[in-house]
Design a protein around this motif. Structure first.
Motif, short mmCIF file in Angstrom:
data_model
loop_
_atom_site.label_atom_id
_atom_site.label_comp_id
_atom_site.label_asym_id
_atom_site.label_seq_id
_atom_site.Cartn_x
_atom_site.Cartn_y
_atom_site.Cartn_z
N ARG A 74 0.85 -1.18 0.00
CA ARG A 74 0.00 0.00 0.00
C ARG A 74 0.89 1.24 0.00
N VAL A 75 0.70 2.09 -1.02
CA VAL A 75 1.51 3.29 -1.20
C VAL A 75 0.70 4.49 -0.73
N PHE A 76 1.24 5.20 0.25
CA PHE A 76 0.58 6.41 0.76
C PHE A 76 1.16 7.60 0.00
N THR A 77 0.34 8.17 -0.88
CA THR A 77 0.82 9.19 -1.82
C THR A 77 0.79 10.59 -1.24
N ASP A 78 0.33 10.73 -0.02
CA ASP A 78 0.25 12.04 0.61
C ASP A 78 0.92 11.99 1.98
N ALA A 79 2.18 11.55 1.99
CA ALA A 79 2.91 11.33 3.24
C ALA A 79 3.94 12.42 3.47
N HIS A 80 4.08 12.83 4.73
CA HIS A 80 5.01 13.90 5.08
C HIS A 80 5.82 13.56 6.33
N ALA A 81 7.02 14.09 6.37
CA ALA A 81 7.86 14.08 7.57
C ALA A 81 7.47 15.26 8.45
N HIS A 82 8.08 15.35 9.61
CA HIS A 82 7.89 16.49 10.51
C HIS A 82 9.17 17.30 10.68
N ALA A 92 -4.01 11.46 3.91
CA ALA A 92 -2.82 12.05 4.52
C ALA A 92 -2.17 11.05 5.46
N ALA A 93 -0.83 10.97 5.42
CA ALA A 93 -0.06 10.07 6.29
C ALA A 93 1.13 10.83 6.83
N ARG A 94 1.60 10.39 7.99
CA ARG A 94 2.67 11.11 8.68
C ARG A 94 3.66 10.12 9.28
N HIS A 95 4.85 10.60 9.56
CA HIS A 95 5.83 9.75 10.24
C HIS A 95 5.32 9.30 11.60
N VAL A 96 4.57 10.14 12.30
CA VAL A 96 4.09 9.73 13.62
C VAL A 96 3.03 8.64 13.53
N ASP A 97 2.57 8.33 12.32
CA ASP A 97 1.60 7.25 12.15
C ASP A 97 2.27 5.88 12.02
N ILE A 98 3.58 5.85 11.80
CA ILE A 98 4.25 4.57 11.55
C ILE A 98 4.24 3.69 12.79
N ALA A 99 4.63 4.24 13.94
CA ALA A 99 4.64 3.43 15.16
C ALA A 99 3.25 2.89 15.50
N PRO A 100 2.18 3.71 15.49
CA PRO A 100 0.86 3.15 15.76
C PRO A 100 0.42 2.09 14.74
N THR A 101 0.85 2.26 13.48
CA THR A 101 0.52 1.26 12.46
C THR A 101 1.12 -0.09 12.83
N ILE A 102 2.39 -0.09 13.21
CA ILE A 102 3.07 -1.33 13.58
C ILE A 102 2.45 -1.93 14.84
N LEU A 103 2.28 -1.13 15.87
CA LEU A 103 1.80 -1.64 17.15
C LEU A 103 0.37 -2.17 17.04
N THR A 104 -0.47 -1.45 16.30
CA THR A 104 -1.86 -1.89 16.14
C THR A 104 -1.94 -3.19 15.37
N ALA A 105 -1.14 -3.30 14.29
CA ALA A 105 -1.16 -4.52 13.48
C ALA A 105 -0.70 -5.73 14.29
N LEU A 106 0.24 -5.51 15.21
CA LEU A 106 0.78 -6.61 16.02
C LEU A 106 -0.03 -6.88 17.28
N GLY A 107 -0.93 -5.95 17.60
CA GLY A 107 -1.68 -6.11 18.83
C GLY A 107 -0.88 -5.77 20.07
N VAL A 108 0.10 -4.86 19.93
CA VAL A 108 0.94 -4.43 21.04
C VAL A 108 0.48 -3.04 21.48
N ALA A 109 0.15 -2.88 22.74
CA ALA A 109 -0.33 -1.60 23.24
C ALA A 109 0.83 -0.69 23.58
N PRO A 110 0.80 0.58 23.17
CA PRO A 110 1.83 1.52 23.59
C PRO A 110 1.67 1.86 25.07
N PRO A 111 2.75 2.32 25.72
CA PRO A 111 2.66 2.64 27.15
C PRO A 111 1.95 3.95 27.45
N GLY A 112 1.52 4.66 26.44
CA GLY A 112 0.82 5.93 26.63
C GLY A 112 0.16 6.33 25.34
#
Length: 722
Positions: free
Chosen positions: A93-101, A312-332
């Motif tokens: 899946r290619v996110f064509t509207d992705a940005h860094a911060h 729209a996609a962002r670098h801060v979305d990468i960690a939640p994408t990984i954690l959600t797909a794996l079923g791993v909850a973030p500590p906050g």
């Protein structure tokens, strides 16, 4: 610059940084916008999969440095061949509207690995900041969930001391450390040298859940692709680097794409782009236009529906994408959201603070919302990226309500200025060789005018690039002239004084260099960096006692403030050599041992210990330290030259000659090694080697500083019949 015969002292060592980090969990914040034209992938709307659906799957994160969103074949670029990444994109899946911060390496990777904005995790720039151990990363979260974690990075801006190593079982940053201290060089390694150990780690941990991060640095300037890409892309060297990276990734990605590996989630992105002279910016770090802020982003894995995703996609979305797909909850709470879940309307914050922190120019902050982009500067900008993707038409005056709404959305937590640690002279040289500024110039300033806007100062930025270019090509008179022009334009510009001083030192004009540094201090420049450079210049000029007086307070401050780690290494090295030059060898040894304790594998510290031990006639100990330095990096000409002296003094003439030959092979301007090699080769009956070395010595050595040695060389050549 002159060094004593038979011995060349290295006065600079690899510095490291100060502190960063802050309270971090977000209040749910920003998102992004842009487009990849021409991608030959069908468009899809909506989420690819609700998740979690990849529990227990492996994870591969690939970050490619300085990767423009439009620089890949799957993005529609017909001038480059990227078959491996194109295949990943076609199946993913290619996110064509992705940005860094951020538009520089360290903060951008910290955003990716923490899932936080820079004002939340505290790392705002490539120097002077270190990620706090209190901030969780993907590695710490996945390690806690039972994953084997490995990272393999390509260059110095991601050195372990910046804090991104936390949570990784293996953090492989084995690029060569140390260098010729008079050169603008960067410690890096080619992508194939990164992928090979990464693949070995991946294979060695088969059967366990694996999280692997691979960072490839190759597309970063200077653009020097290997063959056959150098020839194939001789007129498009930047694209040649990208084509080479694609080939380097094949051994890692192809088995996954061929389904010869267990199920895995693969994410590929760039940390930022490259301006390539758009808007007058040569590389990146100055502005935040789409050429540097927009990035490619591909997500691939079982159950992920392929296609183009225009949300729209962002670098801060990468960690939640990984954690959600794996079923791993973030500590906050994280500010991003999984890209595989239904979209929510979010803004995206971005910043470019390098010139603000290091030159005192206006800080750049901005917001993206629904493909409208605000750049908050003294001369503000507003763009409609749908109608104007090249950002050629500033709409700020025509649409003040939209600009005001975006300005009001700027996070209060990103308040100016952030705290920054001290930065060493050698670190500055390395980062400036990449086109980054370095130092510390922000002070407590909070108000700026149009005169401080980076757009107003673009000519000064370009001239500073020209200074580095001229210096790197050994055109020191030109570099000094250009540096003086920068000072005339901005008398408070610390790096211009430092460039001027470096150029003058190479021109054998030490007193002028010392005065230039004193002038920089008088104009309110970065006191730590300029004072450190001043101490080095004084020591080199034979004014060792004055150097000790300048450097001692810097070293004491590092200790008093608790900066006894890598951030104090360069200062302690400089002081150690100054003390030795002043005849205080025991104190020098103690100082350098403090530096070694702070950073045990710094080859420049080991090199300097070898120099001081040799001066103390402790030949065996000196030889051991020098060999330790060369075991860490065998491309250190000063270490080879000094090792030659130690071997010669120990009676090993053949070993000494070989060491000196290695020194001059690495750096033909090593006049001490040429002189040593010529004399000892002549005494050993090796006339051809002696003649070659002494003739090169006579062509290279500054006549006014090597008068006696040059006379001796001519005598030996006459005796040899040369």
């Amino acid at each position: 610059m002159r060094r004593p015969p038979y011995l060349q002292a290295a006065l600079a060592a690899l510095l490291i940084l100060g502190a960063g980090g802050a309270a971090w969990w977000a209040r749910g914040g920003p998102a992004a916008s842009a487009h990849l034209a021409g991608a030959a992938i069908p468009a899809k709307a909506g989420p690819a999969h609700p998740g979690p659906f990849l529990q227990g799957a492996d994870v591969l994160l690939v970050t490619i440095d300085t990767l423009r969103a439009d620089s890949l074949g799957f993005a529609g670029n017909r001038q480059v061949e990227t078959p491996v990444l194109d295949r990943l994109a076609t199946a993913g899946r290619v996110f064509t509207d992705a940005h860094a911060h951020n538009v520089i390496t360290l903060p951008s990777h910290t955003n990716i690995l923490t899932g936080l904005y820079p004002f939340q995790h505290g790392v705002r720039e490539n120097s002077g900041f270190t990620l706090s151990p209190a901030v969780p990363t993907l590695a710490t979260m996945l390690h806690k969930a039972g994953y084997a974690t490995g990272a393999f990075v390509g260059a110095y801006p991601l050195d372990a001391h910046y804090g991104l190593n936390q949570g990784f079982d293996v953090y492989d940053d084995r690029f060569p450390r140390g260098s010729n201290p008079d050169e603008f060089t960067i410690a890096e390694r080619r992508g194939n040298a990164v992928v090979a150990p990464a693949l070995a780690w991946w294979n060695a941990h088969r059967g366990r859940r694996r999280f692997l991060w691979v960072h490839l640095y190759d597309p970063h300037a200077a653009y020097e692709p290997p063959e056959p890409f150098a020839s194939r892309y001789r007129d498009r060297l930047y694209l040649g680097e990208i084509a080479a990276v694609d080939s380097f990734l094949s051994p890692l990605l192809t088995p996954l794409l061929d389904h010869k590996e267990p199920p895995a989630l693969v994410i590929m992105t760039g940390d930022h782009g490259e301006a390539l002279s758009e808007h007058g910016e040569l590389s990146h770090g100055l502005f935040a236009y789409e050429g540097t802020l927009k990035i490619p982003l591909v997500v691939w894995g079982p159950g992920i529906e392929p296609g183009r995703d225009t949300r729209a996609a962002r670098h801060v979305d990468i960690a939640p994408t990984i954690l959600t797909a794996l079923g791993v909850a973030p500590p906050g709470r994280l500010p991003g959201r999984s890209l595989l879940l239904p979209a929510t309307r979010e803004d995206s914050y971005f910043e470019a603070l390098t010139t603000a922190l290091n030159r005192g120019w206006a800080p750049l902050r901005g917001m993206l919302r629904d493909r409208h982009k605000l750049v908050d500067l003294p001369l503000p900008e507003l763009y409609d990226l749908n109608a104007d993707p090249k950002e050629a038409h500033n709409l700020y005056d025509q649409d003040r309500p939209a600009a005001r709404a975006l300005a009001q959305a700027l996070p209060a937590e990103s308040v100016w200025p952030p705290k920054k640690g001290t930065v060493s002279a050698e670190e500055e040289a390395r980062l400036r060789s990449l086109g980054y500024t370095s130092g510390s110039a922000s002070g407590g300033r909070k108000t700026y005018t149009a005169a401080d806007d980076p757009k107003t100062l673009i000519a000064v930025d370009q001239k500073l690039h020209d200074v580095v270019d001229a210096y790197s090509r050994h055109r020191y008179e030109l570099a000094a002239r250009l540096a003086r022009a920068c000072i005339a334009a901005r008398p408070d510009l610390s790096e211009a004084y430092e460039h001027l001083a470096l150029s003058l030192r190479q021109l054998e004009r030490p007193e002028e260099a010392i005065q230039a540094l004193r002038d920089g201090l008088a104009h309110g420049g970065d006191k730590h960096s300029l004072s450190l450079q001043l101490g080095l210049a004084l020591s080199e000029a034979g004014r060792a006692k004055e150097a000790v007086a300048v450097l001692s307070p810097l070293a004491a401050h590092a200790t008093d403030t608790g900066n006894t780690g890598t951030d104090s290494t360069e200062t302690l090295n400089a002081l150690g050599i100054a003390l030795s030059d002043a005849g205080q060898h025991p104190q020098a040894l103690a100082t350098l041992e403090r530096a070694r304790k702070a950073e045990p594998e710094n080859p420049k510290t080991l090199e300097n210990l070898g120099i001081v031990l040799l001066r103390m006639e402790r030949r065996d100990a000196a030889r051991d330290r020098l060999r330790q330095a060369l075991a860490l990096n065998d491309r250190l000409p000063i270490s080879w030259n000094t090792l030659g002296v130690a071997l010669f003094k120990g009676g090993d003439r053949a070993g000494a000659v070989a060491a000196w030959q290695r020194a001059v092979d690495l750096d033909p301007r090593q006049v001490d090694a040429l002189y040593n090699l010529g004399l000892v080769a002549a005494e050993s009956g090796r006339a051809a080697e002696a003649r070659t070395a002494l003739e090169r010595f006579l062509r290279t050595a500054p006549p006014d500083r090597w008068t006696d040695e040059m006379a001796k060389a001519r005598q030996v050549l006459a005796h040899l019949g040369g």
